[in-house]
Design a protein around this motif. Structure first.
Motif, PDB file in Angstrom:
ATOM      1  N   UNK A   8      -2.246 -13.042  -4.431  1.00  0.00           N
ATOM      2  CA  UNK A   8      -2.420 -12.091  -5.043  1.00  0.00           C
ATOM      3  C   UNK A   8      -2.239 -12.280  -6.058  1.00  0.00           C
ATOM      4  N   UNK A   9      -0.795 -11.267  -6.761  1.00  0.00           N
ATOM      5  CA  UNK A   9      -0.047 -11.528  -7.598  1.00  0.00           C
ATOM      6  C   UNK A   9       0.287 -12.844  -8.714  1.00  0.00           C
ATOM      7  N   UNK A  10       0.290 -13.869  -8.218  1.00  0.00           N
ATOM      8  CA  UNK A  10       0.349 -14.742  -8.708  1.00  0.00           C
ATOM      9  C   UNK A  10      -0.885 -15.500  -9.349  1.00  0.00           C
ATOM     10  N   UNK A  11      -2.296 -14.847  -8.526  1.00  0.00           N
ATOM     11  CA  UNK A  11      -4.045 -15.366  -9.262  1.00  0.00           C
ATOM     12  C   UNK A  11      -4.065 -14.309 -10.329  1.00  0.00           C
ATOM     13  N   UNK A  12      -3.762 -12.749  -9.613  1.00  0.00           N
ATOM     14  CA  UNK A  12      -4.203 -11.984 -11.022  1.00  0.00           C
ATOM     15  C   UNK A  12      -3.409 -12.562 -12.264  1.00  0.00           C
ATOM     16  N   UNK A  61     -13.417  -3.785  -8.999  1.00  0.00           N
ATOM     17  CA  UNK A  61     -14.946  -4.250  -9.942  1.00  0.00           C
ATOM     18  C   UNK A  61     -14.186  -4.565 -10.831  1.00  0.00           C
ATOM     19  N   UNK A  62     -14.222  -3.143 -11.431  1.00  0.00           N
ATOM     20  CA  UNK A  62     -13.544  -3.084 -12.405  1.00  0.00           C
ATOM     21  C   UNK A  62     -11.875  -4.166 -12.992  1.00  0.00           C
ATOM     22  N   UNK A  72     -15.951 -10.844  -5.575  1.00  0.00           N
ATOM     23  CA  UNK A  72     -16.253 -12.520  -4.917  1.00  0.00           C
ATOM     24  C   UNK A  72     -14.908 -12.654  -4.872  1.00  0.00           C
ATOM     25  N   UNK A  73     -14.296 -13.786  -5.183  1.00  0.00           N
ATOM     26  CA  UNK A  73     -13.419 -14.482  -5.787  1.00  0.00           C
ATOM     27  C   UNK A  73     -11.417 -13.015  -5.497  1.00  0.00           C
ATOM     28  N   UNK A  74     -11.952 -12.173  -5.823  1.00  0.00           N
ATOM     29  CA  UNK A  74     -10.982 -11.277  -5.765  1.00  0.00           C
ATOM     30  C   UNK A  74     -10.670 -11.027  -3.874  1.00  0.00           C
ATOM     31  N   UNK A  75     -11.930 -10.576  -3.576  1.00  0.00           N
ATOM     32  CA  UNK A  75     -11.831 -10.471  -2.389  1.00  0.00           C
ATOM     33  C   UNK A  75     -11.360 -10.993  -1.299  1.00  0.00           C
ATOM     34  N   UNK A  76     -12.071 -12.898  -1.382  1.00  0.00           N
ATOM     35  CA  UNK A  76     -11.223 -13.787  -1.132  1.00  0.00           C
ATOM     36  C   UNK A  76      -9.685 -14.459  -1.028  1.00  0.00           C
ATOM     37  N   UNK A  77      -9.438 -13.828  -2.517  1.00  0.00           N
ATOM     38  CA  UNK A  77      -7.254 -13.892  -3.270  1.00  0.00           C
ATOM     39  C   UNK A  77      -7.250 -13.405  -2.336  1.00  0.00           C
ATOM     40  N   UNK A  78      -7.537 -11.628  -1.554  1.00  0.00           N
ATOM     41  CA  UNK A  78      -6.895 -11.139  -1.497  1.00  0.00           C
ATOM     42  C   UNK A  78      -6.769 -11.237   0.338  1.00  0.00           C
TER      43      UNK A  78
END
Length: 136
Positions: A8-12, A61-62, A72-78
């Motif tokens: 998640x950290x790498x993606x963000x 969301x923010x 949704x992308x963030x939820x998938x990565x998480x």
């Protein structure tokens, strides 16, 4: 296998760089700006970017809005939502308004002044003049 927080950290981090946050700067201004844009604390942003933790879902969301991603992308990565994790968006050109925001210039009159200044500098560069007075 990489743990969820590290992925998640790498993606963000990649997404933040793609939209113009200079998160690698030692001054930390971009991390502070990202914290302000998301409602996260600066320390939470730091832990997220370094892959030490996944933030509370209440900020997704923010965070998605600040990074121009879908929730949704963030939820998938998480790992909360099934499906493959999408690739971060490609880097896009930095707009003058985005530059002002990332520099902490937020008041409308100051943003307008910044835009005028940048436009004048761009014209000067295009004209090839260095701005110094010429002897006649």
């Amino acid at each position: 296998m990489e743990d969820q927080a590290a992925a998640f950290g790498r993606y963000i981090s990649d997404a933040a760089r793609a939209v113009g946050y200079d998160i690698d700067s030692p001054r930390g201004g971009a991390r502070k700006a990202l914290a302000e844009a998301t409602g996260m604390s600066p320390s939470s942003v730091g832990r997220t970017l370094s892959g030490k933790s996944v933030p509370d879902r209440s900020v997704f969301r923010s965070l998605a809005a600040a990074l121009e991603l879908s929730t949704e992308d963030l939820l998938r990565v998480a790992g909360t939502l099934g499906g493959p994790a999408p690739a971060p968006p490609p880097e896009r050109p930095l707009t003058i308004t985005d530059a002002a925001r990332r520099l902490g210039i937020r008041e409308a009159r100051n943003v307008a002044a910044f835009e005028v200044l940048v436009a004048a500098l761009q014209r000067s560069e295009a004209d090839g003049s260095d701005g110094s007075a010429q002897a006649v």
